[in-house]
Design a protein around this motif. Sequence first.
Motif, PDB file in Angstrom:
ATOM      1  N   LEU A   1       0.831  -1.209   0.000  1.00 24.51           N
ATOM      2  CA  LEU A   1       0.000   0.000   0.000  1.00 24.51           C
ATOM      3  C   LEU A   1       0.865   1.259   0.000  1.00 24.51           C
ATOM      4  CD1 LEU A   1      -2.727  -1.244   2.483  1.00 24.51           C
ATOM      5  CD2 LEU A   1      -3.130  -0.598   0.111  1.00 24.51           C
ATOM      6  N   MET A   2       1.977   1.231   0.714  1.00 20.43           N
ATOM      7  CA  MET A   2       2.892   2.379   0.701  1.00 20.43           C
ATOM      8  C   MET A   2       3.454   2.598  -0.699  1.00 20.43           C
ATOM      9  SD  MET A   2       3.185   4.105   3.497  1.00 20.43           S
ATOM     10  CE  MET A   2       4.754   4.926   3.257  1.00 20.43           C
ATOM     11  N   LEU A   3       3.788   1.496  -1.402  1.00 15.28           N
ATOM     12  CA  LEU A   3       4.264   1.626  -2.781  1.00 15.28           C
ATOM     13  C   LEU A   3       3.212   2.294  -3.660  1.00 15.28           C
ATOM     14  CD1 LEU A   3       6.021  -1.813  -3.465  1.00 15.28           C
ATOM     15  CD2 LEU A   3       7.097   0.432  -3.467  1.00 15.28           C
ATOM     16  N   ALA A   4       1.953   1.840  -3.503  1.00 12.50           N
ATOM     17  CA  ALA A   4       0.870   2.408  -4.307  1.00 12.50           C
ATOM     18  C   ALA A   4       0.675   3.887  -4.011  1.00 12.50           C
ATOM     19  CB  ALA A   4      -0.426   1.641  -4.052  1.00 12.50           C
TER      20      ALA A   4
ATOM     21  N   MET B   1      -4.530   2.035   7.999  1.00 10.09           N
ATOM     22  CA  MET B   1      -5.992   1.942   8.039  1.00 10.09           C
ATOM     23  C   MET B   1      -6.506   0.945   6.995  1.00 10.09           C
ATOM     24  SD  MET B   1      -6.989   5.954   8.565  1.00 10.09           S
ATOM     25  CE  MET B   1      -8.725   5.662   8.299  1.00 10.09           C
ATOM     26  N   ASN B   2      -5.958   1.005   5.777  1.00  7.98           N
ATOM     27  CA  ASN B   2      -6.388   0.080   4.729  1.00  7.98           C
ATOM     28  C   ASN B   2      -5.974  -1.353   5.046  1.00  7.98           C
ATOM     29  OD1 ASN B   2      -7.698   1.949   3.151  1.00  7.98           O
ATOM     30  ND2 ASN B   2      -5.941   2.396   1.858  1.00  7.98           N
ATOM     31  N   THR B   3      -4.814  -1.519   5.661  1.00  9.88           N
ATOM     32  CA  THR B   3      -4.373  -2.864   6.057  1.00  9.88           C
ATOM     33  C   THR B   3      -5.333  -3.456   7.073  1.00  9.88           C
ATOM     34  OG1 THR B   3      -2.047  -2.307   5.649  1.00  9.88           O
ATOM     35  CG2 THR B   3      -2.495  -4.197   7.078  1.00  9.88           C
ATOM     36  N   GLN B   4      -5.702  -2.667   8.081  1.00 13.32           N
ATOM     37  CA  GLN B   4      -6.640  -3.151   9.092  1.00 13.32           C
ATOM     38  C   GLN B   4      -7.996  -3.488   8.481  1.00 13.32           C
ATOM     39  OE1 GLN B   4      -5.962  -3.982  12.255  1.00 13.32           O
ATOM     40  NE2 GLN B   4      -3.843  -3.443  11.745  1.00 13.32           N
ATOM     41  N   LEU B   5      -8.449  -2.654   7.540  1.00 13.94           N
ATOM     42  CA  LEU B   5      -9.732  -2.909   6.881  1.00 13.94           C
ATOM     43  C   LEU B   5      -9.701  -4.231   6.124  1.00 13.94           C
ATOM     44  CD1 LEU B   5     -12.556  -2.034   5.864  1.00 13.94           C
ATOM     45  CD2 LEU B   5     -11.409  -0.819   4.007  1.00 13.94           C
ATOM     46  N   LEU B   6      -8.644  -4.464   5.354  1.00 16.23           N
ATOM     47  CA  LEU B   6      -8.557  -5.689   4.565  1.00 16.23           C
ATOM     48  C   LEU B   6      -8.390  -6.918   5.455  1.00 16.23           C
ATOM     49  CD1 LEU B   6      -6.361  -4.489   1.565  1.00 16.23           C
ATOM     50  CD2 LEU B   6      -8.827  -4.745   1.670  1.00 16.23           C
ATOM     51  N   LYS B   7      -7.712  -6.762   6.584  1.00 19.69           N
ATOM     52  CA  LYS B   7      -7.597  -7.882   7.531  1.00 19.69           C
ATOM     53  C   LYS B   7      -8.964  -8.226   8.121  1.00 19.69           C
ATOM     54  CE  LYS B   7      -4.157  -7.769  10.501  1.00 19.69           C
ATOM     55  NZ  LYS B   7      -3.170  -7.208  11.446  1.00 19.69           N
ATOM     56  N   GLN B   8      -9.783  -7.205   8.382  1.00 18.18           N
ATOM     57  CA  GLN B   8     -11.129  -7.446   8.906  1.00 18.18           C
ATOM     58  C   GLN B   8     -12.003  -8.172   7.875  1.00 18.18           C
ATOM     59  OE1 GLN B   8     -12.726  -3.666  10.105  1.00 18.18           O
ATOM     60  NE2 GLN B   8     -11.123  -3.296  11.617  1.00 18.18           N
ATOM     61  N   LYS B   9     -11.776  -7.888   6.599  1.00 18.32           N
ATOM     62  CA  LYS B   9     -12.585  -8.494   5.534  1.00 18.32           C
ATOM     63  C   LYS B   9     -11.930  -9.745   4.961  1.00 18.32           C
ATOM     64  CE  LYS B   9     -15.309  -4.942   5.891  1.00 18.32           C
ATOM     65  NZ  LYS B   9     -16.622  -5.066   6.545  1.00 18.32           N
ATOM     66  N   ALA B  10     -10.862 -10.231   5.606  1.00 19.23           N
ATOM     67  CA  ALA B  10     -10.080 -11.334   5.043  1.00 19.23           C
ATOM     68  C   ALA B  10     -10.909 -12.595   4.859  1.00 19.23           C
ATOM     69  CB  ALA B  10      -8.868 -11.609   5.931  1.00 19.23           C
ATOM     70  N   GLU B  11     -11.772 -12.911   5.810  1.00 20.40           N
ATOM     71  CA  GLU B  11     -12.558 -14.149   5.717  1.00 20.40           C
ATOM     72  C   GLU B  11     -13.483 -14.122   4.510  1.00 20.40           C
ATOM     73  OE1 GLU B  11     -14.735 -15.016   9.219  1.00 20.40           O
ATOM     74  OE2 GLU B  11     -15.558 -16.903   8.468  1.00 20.40           O
ATOM     75  N   MET B  12     -14.153 -12.995   4.307  1.00 22.09           N
ATOM     76  CA  MET B  12     -15.043 -12.872   3.152  1.00 22.09           C
ATOM     77  C   MET B  12     -14.252 -12.897   1.843  1.00 22.09           C
ATOM     78  SD  MET B  12     -16.303 -10.502   0.721  1.00 22.09           S
ATOM     79  CE  MET B  12     -16.360  -8.837   1.341  1.00 22.09           C
TER      80      MET B  12
ATOM     81  N   PRO C   1       0.044  -3.531  -5.923  1.00 25.13           N
ATOM     82  CA  PRO C   1      -0.147  -2.405  -4.988  1.00 25.13           C
ATOM     83  C   PRO C   1      -1.351  -1.538  -5.342  1.00 25.13           C
ATOM     84  CG  PRO C   1       2.176  -2.637  -5.552  1.00 25.13           C
ATOM     85  CD  PRO C   1       1.428  -3.566  -6.456  1.00 25.13           C
ATOM     86  N   GLU C   2      -1.500  -1.238  -6.632  1.00 25.58           N
ATOM     87  CA  GLU C   2      -2.634  -0.427  -7.070  1.00 25.58           C
ATOM     88  C   GLU C   2      -3.952  -1.143  -6.787  1.00 25.58           C
ATOM     89  OE1 GLU C   2      -2.485   0.376 -11.225  1.00 25.58           O
ATOM     90  OE2 GLU C   2      -4.519   1.187 -11.305  1.00 25.58           O
ATOM     91  N   PHE C   3      -3.978  -2.445  -6.997  1.00 27.99           N
ATOM     92  CA  PHE C   3      -5.175  -3.248  -6.744  1.00 27.99           C
ATOM     93  C   PHE C   3      -5.561  -3.216  -5.265  1.00 27.99           C
ATOM     94  CE2 PHE C   3      -6.479  -7.658  -5.456  1.00 27.99           C
ATOM     95  CZ  PHE C   3      -7.807  -7.540  -5.840  1.00 27.99           C
ATOM     96  N   LEU C   4      -4.588  -3.389  -4.379  1.00 21.95           N
ATOM     97  CA  LEU C   4      -4.880  -3.390  -2.941  1.00 21.95           C
ATOM     98  C   LEU C   4      -5.369  -2.021  -2.477  1.00 21.95           C
ATOM     99  CD1 LEU C   4      -1.848  -5.491  -1.681  1.00 21.95           C
ATOM    100  CD2 LEU C   4      -4.218  -6.222  -1.851  1.00 21.95           C
ATOM    101  N   LEU C   5      -4.777  -0.963  -3.022  1.00 21.63           N
ATOM    102  CA  LEU C   5      -5.236   0.383  -2.664  1.00 21.63           C
ATOM    103  C   LEU C   5      -6.669   0.596  -3.139  1.00 21.63           C
ATOM    104  CD1 LEU C   5      -4.353   3.065  -1.364  1.00 21.63           C
ATOM    105  CD2 LEU C   5      -3.636   3.832  -3.631  1.00 21.63           C
ATOM    106  N   CYS C   6      -6.992   0.037  -4.297  1.00 18.74           N
ATOM    107  CA  CYS C   6      -8.365   0.126  -4.814  1.00 18.74           C
ATOM    108  C   CYS C   6      -9.338  -0.610  -3.893  1.00 18.74           C
ATOM    109  CB  CYS C   6      -8.413  -0.445  -6.224  1.00 18.74           C
ATOM    110  SG  CYS C   6     -10.035  -0.370  -6.989  1.00 18.74           S
ATOM    111  N   LEU C   7      -8.928  -1.772  -3.372  1.00 22.80           N
ATOM    112  CA  LEU C   7      -9.780  -2.501  -2.433  1.00 22.80           C
ATOM    113  C   LEU C   7     -10.060  -1.675  -1.195  1.00 22.80           C
ATOM    114  CD1 LEU C   7      -8.458  -6.195  -2.427  1.00 22.80           C
ATOM    115  CD2 LEU C   7     -10.361  -5.235  -3.692  1.00 22.80           C
ATOM    116  N   GLY C   8      -9.051  -0.971  -0.715  1.00 24.14           N
ATOM    117  CA  GLY C   8      -9.233  -0.181   0.496  1.00 24.14           C
ATOM    118  C   GLY C   8     -10.043   1.079   0.286  1.00 24.14           C
TER     119      GLY C   8
END
Length: 729
Positions: free
Chosen positions: A523-526, A549-560, A593-600
């Motif tokens: 995410l930092m790279l993105a 913040m985006n890392t925590q969000l994606l970790k919360q949604k990891a199961e889904m 990186p761009e994809f993960l930032l888009c998810l967040g």
Amino acid sequence: MDIEAPGEAKELPKIHRLDESVVNRIAAGEVIQRPVSAVKELVENSLDASSTSISVVVKDGGLKLIQVSDDGHGIRHEDLPILCERHTTSKLSKYEDLQSIKSMGFRGEALASMTYVGHVTVTTITKGQLHGYRVSYRDGLMEHEPKACAAVKGTQIMVENLFYNMIARRKTLQNSADDYTKIVDLLSRFAIHHIDVSFSCRKHGAARADVHSVATSSRLDAIRSVYGLSVARNLIKIEASDNDPSSSVFEMDGFISNSNYVVKKTTMVLFINDRLVECTALKRALEIVYSATLPKASKPFIYMSIILPPEHVDVNVHPTKREVSLLNQEVIIEKIQSVVESMLRNSNESRTFQEQTVESSPSVPSITNNESHLNPSPSGSKSQKVPVHKMVRTDSSDPAGRLHAYLYKKPQNHLEMNSSLTAVRSSVRQRRNLRETADLTSIQELINDIDSKCHSGLLDIVRQCTYVGMADDVFALLQHNTHLYLANVVNLSKELMYQQVLRRFAHFNAIQLSESAPLQELLMLALKEEELDLECNENDDLKMKIAEMNTQLLKQKAEMLEEYFCIFIDSDGNLSRLPILLDQYTPDMDRVPEFLLCLGNDVDWEDEKNCFQSLAAALGNFYAMHPPLLPHPSGEGLEFYRKRKHGKNPQDVGKSSCDIGDDIEIEDEFEHKLLSEAETAWGQREWSIQHVLFPSMRLFLKPPTSMAVNGTFVRVASLEKLYRIFERC
């Protein structure tokens, strides 16, 4: 614009008393949130009336009609005038009665609320009466005097045109299939608890009921009748109790699934003092036990009935009575959790595997002619057909799966070989065209939207076109009949990937990354790349905070993300798996990186349909066949790979030497390693476009009408005259 004079004081808003009709409508919207709320209230009233049979009929998910009929004690004629007024009830008379309340209802708000948001008609008869009475209500009042009518024992309540005067609410509930599913689920839960009551639920006009249970003395039989044999045969009876006034007083009995039960969604049916409720803390505690005891894919089925002293339960904590508050709740949950864990550990010592009956293949006889007389099959009997993906091959002499196509024991004639080849092709098509994604209504709606917007002319071009070659970095040249077209491969691949995500929903194979990638670093790279593109200079602390913040969000949604999209993020925030959308194709990992930032940033995580749509769009953009980040190693792009003494910014590609500056000397030699990497990337992309994208488009893509006008397809030439010239020669 009017400018207020310095000396003038703005008049403060005046507090006034709301009109009673406004108050009642606001309250009604809180009590009756959707059709299933009305059904729940009406069924609970029927149970309070000592009914032994309850029937529910629903039309358009409950918006057009909800009809609940029972054989209870009925409503007295003299009570009908105040039946639907607010706070009229037969369940209690003073506040202290709440301490010992045993009935489902007690506020006297449900029927009144329904009359403010729908049209209510009541037909009832009590024991000993020669005829019944029918009366309609609106805004809490009778529209006319009760009329004598023929009636059967009990009460029938019809609610029509629910939310007719709440336009916004009605628009959000247009998906009738989803609401009917919720009603069926509700009746199923009541049916397995109140085993002395018969329940039925069907759509209006349907001959067959979707829920049909009869009174029984066995809880397990009720579960088998409602949820099926596959659930009932994998249940363990469980009991727990405590009678220590200093800690907790309760009795619990129920059934929980064992280690053989594997589904993707938890089903928890909880009754506290015979009241259907939810308890998030208890559900979470039991899920923790299951996740620690059973394989990760296992989700439990849980039915529990907890009995506590009425004074230990506060039932008046939720508008729809969906939740209750318990005395010593933490202690009770801990003891139940301990008992469940003990039972699961004991049940996990052994696993049971059910035997399957497999239909033998026509091309591979399971017995020879010499053996056929030993086991004659009964006349007219049919072997049970098992889906291909559920067949299991046990040994080569008894093939029962896809491998049977390669285990022929005797020569076959031409007809048999063609039949076998057709079967194999059919199996491959079934694997590639999954039809199991309609489990969720939102996904089915998105797929239906794709089908409805498909452009028939473009679909014919996509199905019948011939790939000619790449015209430039973005457009491919293709031929259809006697016309040449330029097709934007980025737009085409993006739409194809989007549709594949929806059609393969929850059925992906995985790309395993060689090394887990930390989300925060990606995410930092993105963020840094985004900063270069926007020519802005945000401080590193802010970027770090956004990444966290985006890392925590994606970790919360990891199961889904793992369950539905095969995107695996571990508890430490590392990405290790991605889905396969097309066979033989891997996306450009430089765009992760761009994809993960888009998810967040771009995914709407609140609304289910919007969430899945935006996630599919993000995956589609990530997997689309964009031009590689390195310039094309030909023409002007080749200048990027020449060696330089001081280095050169990629943004200077294409500029003349005077624009670059006198201090940078361009050499004749090339950066061969970088050049080789670029040639490989571009070559791989062109191979994927020809051998993966276009064949997959012919099979799966349904081009939307927007592609006819947004430049995705451009007709550039007609070859009709040219063909005529060749015909003359």
